[in-house]
Design a protein around this motif. Structure first.
Motif, PDB file in Angstrom:
ATOM      1  N   UNK A 124      98.189  61.382  20.122  1.00 53.51           N
ATOM      2  CA  UNK A 124      98.939  61.907  21.262  1.00 53.51           C
ATOM      3  C   UNK A 124      98.171  61.819  22.582  1.00 53.51           C
ATOM      4  N   UNK A 125      96.864  62.099  22.534  1.00 53.50           N
ATOM      5  CA  UNK A 125      96.146  62.358  23.775  1.00 53.50           C
ATOM      6  C   UNK A 125      94.927  61.477  24.028  1.00 53.50           C
ATOM      7  N   UNK A 126      94.496  60.673  23.038  1.00 53.39           N
ATOM      8  CA  UNK A 126      93.248  59.931  23.205  1.00 53.39           C
ATOM      9  C   UNK A 126      93.448  58.456  22.883  1.00 53.39           C
ATOM     10  N   UNK A 127      93.881  57.663  23.848  1.00 55.07           N
ATOM     11  CA  UNK A 127      94.038  56.226  23.601  1.00 55.07           C
ATOM     12  C   UNK A 127      92.701  55.586  23.224  1.00 55.07           C
ATOM     13  N   UNK A 128      92.792  54.555  22.406  1.00 57.97           N
ATOM     14  CA  UNK A 128      91.577  53.848  22.000  1.00 57.97           C
ATOM     15  C   UNK A 128      91.308  53.987  20.523  1.00 57.97           C
ATOM     16  N   UNK A 129      90.147  53.515  20.070  1.00 56.65           N
ATOM     17  CA  UNK A 129      89.832  53.517  18.640  1.00 56.65           C
ATOM     18  C   UNK A 129      89.672  54.939  18.091  1.00 56.65           C
ATOM     19  N   UNK A 130      90.129  55.135  16.856  1.00 61.74           N
ATOM     20  CA  UNK A 130      89.979  56.414  16.171  1.00 61.74           C
ATOM     21  C   UNK A 130      89.641  56.128  14.709  1.00 61.74           C
ATOM     22  N   UNK A 131      88.504  56.634  14.268  1.00 60.52           N
ATOM     23  CA  UNK A 131      88.088  56.415  12.887  1.00 60.52           C
ATOM     24  C   UNK A 131      88.758  57.440  11.982  1.00 60.52           C
ATOM     25  N   UNK A 132      89.463  56.951  10.970  1.00 65.60           N
ATOM     26  CA  UNK A 132      90.152  57.841  10.050  1.00 65.60           C
ATOM     27  C   UNK A 132      89.152  58.665   9.238  1.00 65.60           C
ATOM     28  N   UNK A 133      89.560  59.888   8.923  1.00 60.58           N
ATOM     29  CA  UNK A 133      88.729  60.788   8.135  1.00 60.58           C
ATOM     30  C   UNK A 133      89.087  60.653   6.662  1.00 60.58           C
ATOM     31  N   UNK A 186     105.036  72.269  10.322  1.00 61.95           N
ATOM     32  CA  UNK A 186     105.483  73.457   9.615  1.00 61.95           C
ATOM     33  C   UNK A 186     104.749  73.735   8.325  1.00 61.95           C
ATOM     34  N   UNK A 187     103.608  73.124   8.137  1.00 61.00           N
ATOM     35  CA  UNK A 187     102.816  73.368   6.917  1.00 61.00           C
ATOM     36  C   UNK A 187     102.487  74.855   6.796  1.00 61.00           C
ATOM     37  N   UNK A 188     102.641  75.445   5.611  1.00 63.11           N
ATOM     38  CA  UNK A 188     102.341  76.866   5.440  1.00 63.11           C
ATOM     39  C   UNK A 188     100.940  77.228   5.918  1.00 63.11           C
ATOM     40  N   UNK A 189     100.840  78.325   6.636  1.00 68.71           N
ATOM     41  CA  UNK A 189      99.538  78.788   7.129  1.00 68.71           C
ATOM     42  C   UNK A 189      99.135  78.127   8.417  1.00 68.71           C
ATOM     43  N   UNK A 190      98.852  76.835   8.349  1.00 67.64           N
ATOM     44  CA  UNK A 190      98.419  76.082   9.531  1.00 67.64           C
ATOM     45  C   UNK A 190      98.409  74.604   9.189  1.00 67.64           C
ATOM     46  N   UNK A 191      98.462  73.769  10.208  1.00 67.46           N
ATOM     47  CA  UNK A 191      98.333  72.339   9.998  1.00 67.46           C
ATOM     48  C   UNK A 191      96.946  72.023   9.452  1.00 67.46           C
ATOM     49  N   UNK A 192      96.866  71.102   8.507  1.00 69.26           N
ATOM     50  CA  UNK A 192      95.573  70.715   7.954  1.00 69.26           C
ATOM     51  C   UNK A 192      94.700  70.136   9.069  1.00 69.26           C
ATOM     52  N   UNK A 193      93.416  70.474   9.128  1.00 68.84           N
ATOM     53  CA  UNK A 193      92.557  69.982  10.223  1.00 68.84           C
ATOM     54  C   UNK A 193      92.523  68.458  10.332  1.00 68.84           C
ATOM     55  N   UNK A 194      92.546  67.770   9.196  1.00 67.73           N
ATOM     56  CA  UNK A 194      92.544  66.307   9.246  1.00 67.73           C
ATOM     57  C   UNK A 194      93.822  65.781   9.874  1.00 67.73           C
ATOM     58  N   UNK A 195      94.954  66.375   9.504  1.00 67.90           N
ATOM     59  CA  UNK A 195      96.227  65.982  10.103  1.00 67.90           C
ATOM     60  C   UNK A 195      96.232  66.279  11.597  1.00 67.90           C
ATOM     61  N   UNK A 196      95.742  67.466  11.959  1.00 71.42           N
ATOM     62  CA  UNK A 196      95.733  67.869  13.363  1.00 71.42           C
ATOM     63  C   UNK A 196      94.843  66.963  14.200  1.00 71.42           C
ATOM     64  N   UNK A 197      93.667  66.625  13.681  1.00 68.36           N
ATOM     65  CA  UNK A 197      92.751  65.765  14.424  1.00 68.36           C
ATOM     66  C   UNK A 197      93.325  64.380  14.659  1.00 68.36           C
ATOM     67  N   UNK A 203      96.554  63.562  14.632  1.00 72.01           N
ATOM     68  CA  UNK A 203      97.710  63.683  15.520  1.00 72.01           C
ATOM     69  C   UNK A 203      97.280  63.838  16.975  1.00 72.01           C
ATOM     70  N   UNK A 204      96.277  64.677  17.225  1.00 70.82           N
ATOM     71  CA  UNK A 204      95.789  64.860  18.596  1.00 70.82           C
ATOM     72  C   UNK A 204      95.258  63.551  19.171  1.00 70.82           C
ATOM     73  N   UNK A 205      94.561  62.786  18.346  1.00 79.54           N
ATOM     74  CA  UNK A 205      94.030  61.509  18.814  1.00 79.54           C
ATOM     75  C   UNK A 205      95.165  60.564  19.206  1.00 79.54           C
ATOM     76  N   UNK A 213      97.593  59.713  10.931  1.00 82.69           N
ATOM     77  CA  UNK A 213      98.586  58.973  11.695  1.00 82.69           C
ATOM     78  C   UNK A 213      98.178  57.496  11.764  1.00 82.69           C
ATOM     79  N   UNK A 214      99.129  56.616  11.485  1.00 84.84           N
ATOM     80  CA  UNK A 214      98.879  55.179  11.548  1.00 84.84           C
ATOM     81  C   UNK A 214      99.754  54.569  12.640  1.00 84.84           C
ATOM     82  N   UNK A 215      99.160  53.907  13.645  1.00 85.63           N
ATOM     83  CA  UNK A 215      99.977  53.230  14.654  1.00 85.63           C
ATOM     84  C   UNK A 215     100.662  52.013  14.043  1.00 85.63           C
ATOM     85  N   UNK A 216     101.949  51.878  14.254  1.00 86.91           N
ATOM     86  CA  UNK A 216     102.707  50.753  13.708  1.00 86.91           C
ATOM     87  C   UNK A 216     102.826  49.693  14.800  1.00 86.91           C
TER      88      UNK A 216
END
Length: 263
Positions: A77-86, A60-71, A73-75, A243-246
């Motif tokens: 949700x949909x891309x198992x495996x390593x993800x390098x934080x931005x 619900x961020x005003x305007x749009x989700x921040x691209x870093x947050x969106x990227x 979150x998508x990883x 997003x941080x996996x716990x």
């Protein structure tokens, strides 16, 4: 399952959870702040959850989700495996009133930042992630809930952040000191510290981030002086949020200045 928002009483819900039902039907769970309670409950039962991604704050961020947050979150949700934080070089922590319709007309104004701040980045640390909101961690320790013996966390990666209630640097130091007295700080192979929120409607303190950083360094100097720490990682109550996996894996590569998470 994605949490709407945080709160302050999820700890009272934990005794009512059906362990057998949940472990037999695990679902990915996303949330931060007070949801640290449920995330650590899930971790202790072998289920990896995700710290971050609340509906009202990030979707619900005003305007749009921040691209870093969106990227991030998508990883998750949909891309198992390593993800390098931005690494982010601009951030926001000034809230606008949700009850004002005009709040959602434009995206938040961000301020320039210096990116991640590295302490003792001369090696690589990799381990299972454990942590969340620091105030909630302290409550769980006081209630003796979901906190295991120190040896259980040997070689893990600690991550934590503070909320919009903005605990003082003295409070942050005391929580970490008590974790040190409990034998916890000495067990972690590395630490990620979220960017400290320094603005709220009833409290503005532009020096809070610096003071909090010094409090963290003081505590670790006393209990775990060789620990590598990365400050100002966007994993908490500021914008954007990664997003941080716990219970997943975090690899902190000091020489390369990279942080990689794996579900």
């Amino acid at each position: 399952m994605i949490a709407t928002i945080g709160g302050d009483d999820q700890i009272t819900v934990l005794p009512h959870l059906d362990t057998e039902l949940i472990t037999a039907n695990p679902k990915p769970f996303f949330g931060h702040s007070d949801n640290t309670n449920l995330l650590l409950w899930l971790r202790n039962r072998g289920i990896v959850g995700f710290s971050g991604g609340s509906v009202m704050v990030h979707f619900g961020r005003p305007g749009a989700m921040h691209p870093t947050s969106a990227g991030s979150l998508k990883a998750a949700l949909f891309t198992p495996g390593p993800y390098r934080l931005t690494e982010s070089f601009a951030y926001g922590d000034k809230d606008l009133p949700w009850e004002e319709p005009g709040t959602f007309d434009t995206e938040p104004v961000l301020e320039a930042s210096g990116g991640w701040i590295w302490h003792q980045p001369d090696h690589v640390a990799e381990g299972r992630s454990w942590g969340g909101n620091l105030e909630i961690l302290s409550w769980l320790m006081m209630a003796d809930k979901e906190i295991k013996a120190p040896e259980h966390y040997e070689g893990d990666i600690l991550f934590f952040e503070t909320s919009e209630e903005m605990p003082t640097d003295v409070e942050v130091y005391r929580i970490l000191r008590n974790m040190g007295e409990r034998g916890l700080l000495q067990r972690f192979a590395g630490v990620l510290v979220g960017r400290a929120k320094s603005w709220f409607f009833t409290n503005q303190d532009t020096d809070r981030a610096t003071a909090q950083r010094q409090a963290v360094l003081k505590a670790f100097a006393e209990y775990a002086p060789d620990t590598m720490i990365v400050f100002d990682v966007d994993l908490g109550h500021t914008d954007p949020q990664v997003i941080i996996p716990v219970g997943g894996t975090i690899r902190i590569d000091g020489p390369q200045r990279t942080i990689t998470v794996t579900c």
